[in-house]
Design a protein around this motif. Structure first.
Motif, PDB file in Angstrom:
ATOM      1  N   LEU A 187       0.982  -1.145   0.017  1.00 20.56           N
ATOM      2  CA  LEU A 187       0.014  -0.001  -0.060  1.00 20.56           C
ATOM      3  C   LEU A 187       0.928   1.148   0.192  1.00 20.56           C
ATOM      4  N   PHE A 188       0.425   2.191  -0.617  1.00 25.94           N
ATOM      5  CA  PHE A 188       1.064   3.564  -0.651  1.00 25.94           C
ATOM      6  C   PHE A 188       0.077   4.606  -0.438  1.00 25.94           C
ATOM      7  N   SER A 189       0.425   5.569   0.660  1.00 25.43           N
ATOM      8  CA  SER A 189      -0.185   6.845   1.106  1.00 25.43           C
ATOM      9  C   SER A 189       0.562   7.886   1.410  1.00 25.43           C
ATOM     10  N   MET A 190      -0.167   9.236   1.463  1.00 28.86           N
ATOM     11  CA  MET A 190       0.487  10.325   1.895  1.00 28.86           C
ATOM     12  C   MET A 190       0.299  10.610   3.238  1.00 28.86           C
ATOM     13  N   ASN A 191      -0.467   9.639   4.081  1.00 26.53           N
ATOM     14  CA  ASN A 191      -0.802  10.045   5.276  1.00 26.53           C
ATOM     15  C   ASN A 191      -0.432   8.579   6.173  1.00 26.53           C
ATOM     16  N   LYS A 192       0.542   8.923   6.924  1.00 28.94           N
ATOM     17  CA  LYS A 192       1.274   7.783   7.736  1.00 28.94           C
ATOM     18  C   LYS A 192       0.032   7.297   8.737  1.00 28.94           C
ATOM     19  N   GLU A 193      -0.871   8.144   9.046  1.00 31.02           N
ATOM     20  CA  GLU A 193      -2.040   7.780   9.988  1.00 31.02           C
ATOM     21  C   GLU A 193      -3.295   7.064   9.479  1.00 31.02           C
ATOM     22  N   ASN A 194      -3.271   6.782   8.108  1.00 31.32           N
ATOM     23  CA  ASN A 194      -4.158   6.349   7.569  1.00 31.32           C
ATOM     24  C   ASN A 194      -4.663   4.976   8.262  1.00 31.32           C
ATOM     25  N   PRO A 195      -5.811   4.837   8.711  1.00 32.43           N
ATOM     26  CA  PRO A 195      -6.075   3.670   9.379  1.00 32.43           C
ATOM     27  C   PRO A 195      -5.907   2.309   8.600  1.00 32.43           C
ATOM     28  N   ILE A 196      -6.193   2.222   7.434  1.00 32.46           N
ATOM     29  CA  ILE A 196      -6.263   1.149   6.414  1.00 32.46           C
ATOM     30  C   ILE A 196      -4.521   0.767   6.386  1.00 32.46           C
ATOM     31  N   LEU A 197      -3.672   1.992   6.261  1.00 29.94           N
ATOM     32  CA  LEU A 197      -2.383   1.727   6.000  1.00 29.94           C
ATOM     33  C   LEU A 197      -1.754   1.064   7.481  1.00 29.94           C
ATOM     34  N   THR A 198      -2.021   1.755   8.570  1.00 31.68           N
ATOM     35  CA  THR A 198      -1.575   1.236   9.920  1.00 31.68           C
ATOM     36  C   THR A 198      -2.158  -0.065  10.292  1.00 31.68           C
ATOM     37  N   GLU A 199      -3.249  -0.295   9.845  1.00 30.29           N
ATOM     38  CA  GLU A 199      -3.527  -1.713  10.095  1.00 30.29           C
ATOM     39  C   GLU A 199      -2.702  -2.812   9.069  1.00 30.29           C
ATOM     40  N   HIS A 200      -2.577  -2.519   8.168  1.00 32.79           N
ATOM     41  CA  HIS A 200      -1.628  -3.227   7.022  1.00 32.79           C
ATOM     42  C   HIS A 200      -0.437  -3.377   7.591  1.00 32.79           C
ATOM     43  N   ILE A 201       0.250  -2.443   8.069  1.00 31.19           N
ATOM     44  CA  ILE A 201       1.632  -2.472   8.610  1.00 31.19           C
ATOM     45  C   ILE A 201       1.583  -3.289   9.927  1.00 31.19           C
ATOM     46  N   ALA A 202       0.581  -2.900  10.825  1.00 28.68           N
ATOM     47  CA  ALA A 202       0.581  -3.960  12.079  1.00 28.68           C
ATOM     48  C   ALA A 202       0.636  -5.576  11.849  1.00 28.68           C
ATOM     49  N   LYS A 203       0.044  -5.737  10.517  1.00 27.06           N
ATOM     50  CA  LYS A 203      -0.324  -7.150  10.314  1.00 27.06           C
ATOM     51  C   LYS A 203       1.164  -7.777   9.516  1.00 27.06           C
ATOM     52  N   GLY A 204       2.086  -6.838   9.391  1.00 27.83           N
ATOM     53  CA  GLY A 204       3.483  -7.321   8.786  1.00 27.83           C
ATOM     54  C   GLY A 204       3.356  -6.970   7.212  1.00 27.83           C
ATOM     55  N   GLY A 205       2.544  -6.129   6.655  1.00 26.03           N
ATOM     56  CA  GLY A 205       2.340  -5.767   5.707  1.00 26.03           C
ATOM     57  C   GLY A 205       3.462  -4.700   4.994  1.00 26.03           C
ATOM     58  N   SER A 206       3.771  -4.711   3.885  1.00 28.53           N
ATOM     59  CA  SER A 206       4.664  -3.637   3.264  1.00 28.53           C
ATOM     60  C   SER A 206       4.018  -2.433   2.829  1.00 28.53           C
ATOM     61  N   ALA A 207       4.533  -1.225   2.914  1.00 25.45           N
ATOM     62  CA  ALA A 207       3.962  -0.095   2.698  1.00 25.45           C
ATOM     63  C   ALA A 207       4.959   0.972   1.986  1.00 25.45           C
ATOM     64  N   VAL A 208       4.448   2.036   1.302  1.00 28.33           N
ATOM     65  CA  VAL A 208       5.291   3.186   1.148  1.00 28.33           C
ATOM     66  C   VAL A 208       4.342   4.361   1.519  1.00 28.33           C
ATOM     67  N   TYR A 209       5.110   5.268   2.325  1.00 27.99           N
ATOM     68  CA  TYR A 209       4.227   6.473   2.652  1.00 27.99           C
ATOM     69  C   TYR A 209       5.257   7.888   2.940  1.00 27.99           C
ATOM     70  N   THR A 210       4.496   8.648   3.044  1.00 28.22           N
ATOM     71  CA  THR A 210       5.364  10.181   3.186  1.00 28.22           C
ATOM     72  C   THR A 210       5.284  10.474   4.816  1.00 28.22           C
ATOM     73  N   ARG A 211       6.107  10.912   5.207  1.00 26.13           N
ATOM     74  CA  ARG A 211       5.976  11.615   6.644  1.00 26.13           C
ATOM     75  C   ARG A 211       7.161  12.842   6.653  1.00 26.13           C
ATOM     76  N   ASN A 212       6.257  13.996   7.164  1.00 28.48           N
ATOM     77  CA  ASN A 212       7.316  15.243   6.892  1.00 28.48           C
ATOM     78  C   ASN A 212       7.537  15.494   5.457  1.00 28.48           C
ATOM     79  N   ASN A 213       8.856  15.463   5.148  1.00 23.95           N
ATOM     80  CA  ASN A 213       9.243  15.854   3.739  1.00 23.95           C
ATOM     81  C   ASN A 213      10.046  14.459   2.988  1.00 23.95           C
ATOM     82  N   ASP A 214       9.694  13.413   3.529  1.00 24.00           N
ATOM     83  CA  ASP A 214      10.592  12.107   3.183  1.00 24.00           C
ATOM     84  C   ASP A 214       9.654  11.168   2.886  1.00 24.00           C
ATOM     85  N   ILE A 215       9.904  10.108   2.065  1.00 25.92           N
ATOM     86  CA  ILE A 215       9.258   9.010   1.644  1.00 25.92           C
ATOM     87  C   ILE A 215       9.828   7.694   2.384  1.00 25.92           C
ATOM     88  N   TYR A 216       9.112   6.983   3.064  1.00 25.36           N
ATOM     89  CA  TYR A 216       9.396   5.705   3.884  1.00 25.36           C
ATOM     90  C   TYR A 216       8.936   4.626   3.365  1.00 25.36           C
TER      91      TYR A 216
END
Length: 409
Positions: free
Chosen positions: A159-188
């Motif tokens: 999953l990719f998102s501009m919002n690190k706190e996106n609930p779909i993203l956070t649930e996906h990460i919590a389950k060990g899923g891979s993600a690309v997202y922005t925080r401040n002025n960086d991509i993680y």
């Protein structure tokens, strides 16, 4: 001397969605070329083997895909996959290694028997269904329509998102899923619970230091796709650091031309969301005035054309309305008049809206009207003639400057 083993298959990356497909396709192709692969690419403006165009035109259908996949030189295929080709003739391949779903907005409704967003989603979802079991789907977690189709996506999900706190993203990460997202002025990037700061937005020229949000999304999608392919992180970073919002890297997508006291932007935006994200980017340039040369293909719904006019009236200080040379079964000036009514509905004065059917003539008139600090944007049909006009203007400026410098003091 042994016989060189030849692989029977090559990696296939298929990109679908409404907006961002072409830029994401070009980004992924540039990364894989940087890796040293011979890359076959199909996109809205042609079929390419590496950076050589072998066929011009809108080449996003299955016939174009088959052209790439049958070329013995190609070591990786990156395919922009549009709705029209899928409806008429399918995908042009069996299963992809990677599928990217950028977003879904109202566009092309009323064509090919597709009248609702659910019907459009069904067609686009075929791309994420046709993925190998050991492949991956790169999905926009900020787009509710893409997430609605998430359970149809084969392979693993990134999953990719501009919002690190996106609930779909956070649930996906919590389950060990891979993600690309922005925080401040960086991509993680996060994988199996481990996160790393991957790249700064400042280091991706196409984002204009984070001003172009749509290119942040496109960058994240490209990173996710190449990460899933196992591409070296250093290669991804290097390729993106060389990918600009210019005619060399990404022709026709927010290309900025400096004409001394003002700027011209050429963009292929042709639907409501395409206009919206481009206008957001234009405002980030902080212009004195925004001058729009606007148009919409004739095969859009009247309501969509009207709404493009309305958002333009709300956003531009002055508007030139032009028409595409391909009227797509419309009458001359039919689309222009709908755009005109839409623009006036925003409250902009009639004196600030003018219909100039030919887009080259419209640009010439806009250049005459531009003042210091202004930005002109042209939502074009055909790019090259506009580039020629801009170059002529730049040459005139250069000659005038030379004459001034040579004048006796």
């Amino acid at each position: 001397m042994g016989i060189k083993e030849i692989p029977y298959t090559i990696p296939i990356v298929s990109i679908t969605g409404t907006n961002g497909k072409t830029t994401t396709t070009r980004m992924i192709s540039s990364i894989l070329r940087k890796q040293g692969l011979t890359v076959g690419t199909t996109a809205t403006h042609g079929i390419y083997i590496n950076e050589t165009c072998i066929e011009d035109g809108d080449t996003t259908g299955p016939k174009s895909a088959k052209t790439i996949l049958s070329n013995s030189k190609v070591e990786a295929a990156v395919l922009e996959t549009a709705r029209g080709g899928i409806v008429r003739d399918g995908l042009g391949y069996d299963k992809a290694d990677i599928a990217v779903f950028t977003n879904l907005t109202e566009d092309h409704l009323g064509i090919d028997g597709i009248n609702t967003m659910d019907e459009l989603l069904h067609v686009k979802s075929l791309v994420i269904k046709a993925v190998k079991n050991n492949g991956a789907c790169i999905l926009n977690a900020d787009d509710p329509w893409v997430m609605k189709a998430r359970d149809r996506a084969a392979g693993k999900h990134i999953l990719f998102s501009m919002n690190k706190e996106n609930p779909i993203l956070t649930e996906h990460i919590a389950k060990g899923g891979s993600a690309v997202y922005t925080r401040n002025n960086d991509i993680y990037i996060t994988c199996k619970g481990i996160s790393m700061n991957f790249i700064k937005l400042m280091d991706i020229p196409a984002t204009l230091a984070g001003k172009l949000k749509h290119n942040i999304y496109n960058s994240m999608a490209a990173i996710g796709a190449c990460f899933a392919l196992g591409t070296s992180f250093d290669v991804i970073r290097e390729a993106l650091s060389e990918f600009g919002s210019d005619v060399n890297s990404n022709p026709g997508r927010f290309n900025i031309y400096d004409l001394g006291g003002f700027k011209v932007v050429l963009d292929y935006g042709h639907n409501i969301e395409g206009y919206r994200v481009t206008i957001d980017g234009l405002k980030a340039l902080k212009p004195s005035r925004l001058i729009g040369v606007i148009g919409v293909p004739g095969d859009r719904l009247d309501t969509d054309i009207y709404n493009v006019g309305k958002i333009s009236g709300n956003s531009f200080d002055y508007i030139y309305i032009k028409e595409d040379s391909d009227l797509r079964e419309r009458q001359p000036l039919e689309v222009a008049k709908i755009l005109y009514r839409g623009a006036l509905s925003s409250g902009i004065s009639k004196d600030s809206v003018k219909i100039v059917p030919d887009e080259v003539d419209a640009l010439r008139q806009a250049l005459q009207k531009a003042g210091k600090g202004d930005v002109i944007v042209v939502f074009f049909e055909k790019m090259q003639a506009l580039v020629d006009v801009i170059k002529e203007y730049q040459e005139e400026i250069y000659i005038e400057e030379q004459q001034v410098q040579q004048m006796p003091v």
